[in-house]
Design a protein around this motif. Structure first.
Motif, PDB file in Angstrom:
ATOM      1  N   ASP A  46       0.846  -1.189   0.000  1.00 53.91           N
ATOM      2  CA  ASP A  46       0.000   0.000   0.000  1.00 53.91           C
ATOM      3  C   ASP A  46       0.886   1.245   0.000  1.00 53.91           C
ATOM      4  OD1 ASP A  46      -1.537   2.216   0.807  1.00 53.91           O
ATOM      5  OD2 ASP A  46      -2.741   1.059   2.211  1.00 53.91           O
ATOM      6  N   GLY A  59      -1.368  -4.485   0.928  1.00 52.88           N
ATOM      7  CA  GLY A  59      -2.714  -4.094   0.548  1.00 52.88           C
ATOM      8  C   GLY A  59      -3.606  -5.317   0.451  1.00 52.88           C
ATOM      9  N   HIS A  63      -9.521  -3.684  -1.659  1.00 56.56           N
ATOM     10  CA  HIS A  63      -9.306  -2.233  -1.778  1.00 56.56           C
ATOM     11  C   HIS A  63      -8.280  -1.986  -2.875  1.00 56.56           C
ATOM     12  CE1 HIS A  63     -11.428  -2.124   1.998  1.00 56.56           C
ATOM     13  NE2 HIS A  63     -10.479  -2.847   2.561  1.00 56.56           N
ATOM     14  N   ARG A  64      -8.731  -1.999  -4.102  1.00 53.58           N
ATOM     15  CA  ARG A  64      -7.799  -1.833  -5.223  1.00 53.58           C
ATOM     16  C   ARG A  64      -8.222  -0.656  -6.098  1.00 53.58           C
ATOM     17  NH1 ARG A  64     -10.422  -6.762  -6.139  1.00 53.58           N
ATOM     18  NH2 ARG A  64     -11.777  -6.752  -7.936  1.00 53.58           N
ATOM     19  N   HIS A  65      -7.227  -0.181  -6.857  1.00 57.86           N
ATOM     20  CA  HIS A  65      -7.456   0.959  -7.750  1.00 57.86           C
ATOM     21  C   HIS A  65      -6.553   0.782  -8.968  1.00 57.86           C
ATOM     22  CE1 HIS A  65      -8.325   5.073  -8.957  1.00 57.86           C
ATOM     23  NE2 HIS A  65      -7.024   5.289  -9.085  1.00 57.86           N
ATOM     24  N   THR A  71      -2.739  -2.567 -11.201  1.00 57.14           N
ATOM     25  CA  THR A  71      -3.632  -2.648 -10.053  1.00 57.14           C
ATOM     26  C   THR A  71      -2.820  -2.327  -8.807  1.00 57.14           C
ATOM     27  OG1 THR A  71      -4.976  -4.339 -11.128  1.00 57.14           O
ATOM     28  CG2 THR A  71      -5.186  -4.141  -8.736  1.00 57.14           C
ATOM     29  N   TRP A  72      -3.282  -1.354  -8.058  1.00 57.19           N
ATOM     30  CA  TRP A  72      -2.640  -0.942  -6.811  1.00 57.19           C
ATOM     31  C   TRP A  72      -3.527  -1.417  -5.674  1.00 57.19           C
ATOM     32  CZ3 TRP A  72       1.818   2.352  -6.978  1.00 57.19           C
ATOM     33  CH2 TRP A  72       2.216   2.683  -8.276  1.00 57.19           C
ATOM     34  N   PHE A  74      -4.510  -1.609  -1.439  1.00 57.66           N
ATOM     35  CA  PHE A  74      -4.485  -0.736  -0.263  1.00 57.66           C
ATOM     36  C   PHE A  74      -5.002  -1.488   0.951  1.00 57.66           C
ATOM     37  CE2 PHE A  74      -4.808   1.613  -4.122  1.00 57.66           C
ATOM     38  CZ  PHE A  74      -3.791   2.531  -3.996  1.00 57.66           C
ATOM     39  N   ARG A  80      -7.148   3.737  -0.217  1.00 55.58           N
ATOM     40  CA  ARG A  80      -7.462   3.668  -1.648  1.00 55.58           C
ATOM     41  C   ARG A  80      -8.030   4.996  -2.134  1.00 55.58           C
ATOM     42  NH1 ARG A  80     -12.296   0.436  -2.360  1.00 55.58           N
ATOM     43  NH2 ARG A  80     -13.146   2.423  -1.675  1.00 55.58           N
ATOM     44  N   ASP A  81      -8.960   5.545  -1.380  1.00 60.24           N
ATOM     45  CA  ASP A  81      -9.595   6.800  -1.791  1.00 60.24           C
ATOM     46  C   ASP A  81      -8.610   7.970  -1.776  1.00 60.24           C
ATOM     47  OD1 ASP A  81     -11.870   5.267  -2.062  1.00 60.24           O
ATOM     48  OD2 ASP A  81     -12.807   6.009  -0.230  1.00 60.24           O
TER      49      ASP A  81
END
Length: 184
Positions: A46, A59, A63-65, A71-72, A74, A80-81
């Motif tokens: 993360d 992570g 909770h991914r983005h 793909t990251w 968290f 994430r936000d």
């Protein structure tokens, strides 16, 4: 008849091809982010936690983005936000490649657990804890070299023309990727 069949098949494949896949493919080549073979950036660590918890934190897939074609992951929805709102604030410099290596004109994998530091409110990662310590001894000069070399190293990563060193080339060091947090 054969020509009509081939033309029809080509038209069908174009109709059903995904613009996202094409955009994603371009993004993968465009950004060359340090990630696993499955497209997970930073071995799943993360990036926000380095700033907030001041430690390497794994992570969670929940909770991914998506950012820069990867793909990251968290540790929390809040992290994430935060990342989604300002990825340039939290993403590691050099797309997650070793700051020491970039400062010296090549690319290398990193140790996301022990080889990280924050300088000028930016996250940097290095090959290992030892390399991080050496980097920090001459931080100002090496940060300047890092910034001056990044565009050339990045272009070399895109073209496959820059020297690249992976931990697997140095098995005696004991690094394995993707990295896992040690059992506590």
């Amino acid at each position: 008849m054969k020509k009509l069949l081939v033309t029809s098949l080509c038209a069908l494949s174009l109709m059903f091809s995904s613009p996202q896949a094409e955009a994603g493919s371009e993004s993968l080549a465009t950004h060359v982010v340090n990630s696993t073979s499955r497209g997970i950036a930073m071995d799943g660590f993360d990036p926000v936690a380095y700033f907030t918890a001041e430690t390497a934190t794994k992570g969670d897939q929940a909770h991914r983005h998506q950012y820069k074609g990867r793909t990251w992951l968290f540790a929390s929805a809040e992290n994430r936000d935060s990342f989604a709102a300002a990825p340039e604030k939290y993403a590691p410099q050099n797309n997650g490649w070793c700051a020491w290596a970039v400062a010296h004109g090549y690319a290398a994998e990193t140790d996301f657990i022990n080889g990280w530091f924050i300088a000028d409110d930016k996250l940097y990662v290095t090959w290992s804890a030892e390399v991080k310590d050496r980097f920090l001894q001459d931080k100002a000069s090496l940060l300047a070299q890092n910034q001056a070399n990044w565009s050339t190293v990045h272009a070399g990563l895109q073209q496959g023309s820059v020297k690249f060193v992976s931990h697997s080339q140095r098995p005696n060091l004991g690094f394995q990727h993707p990295q896992q947090l040690p059992d506590s």
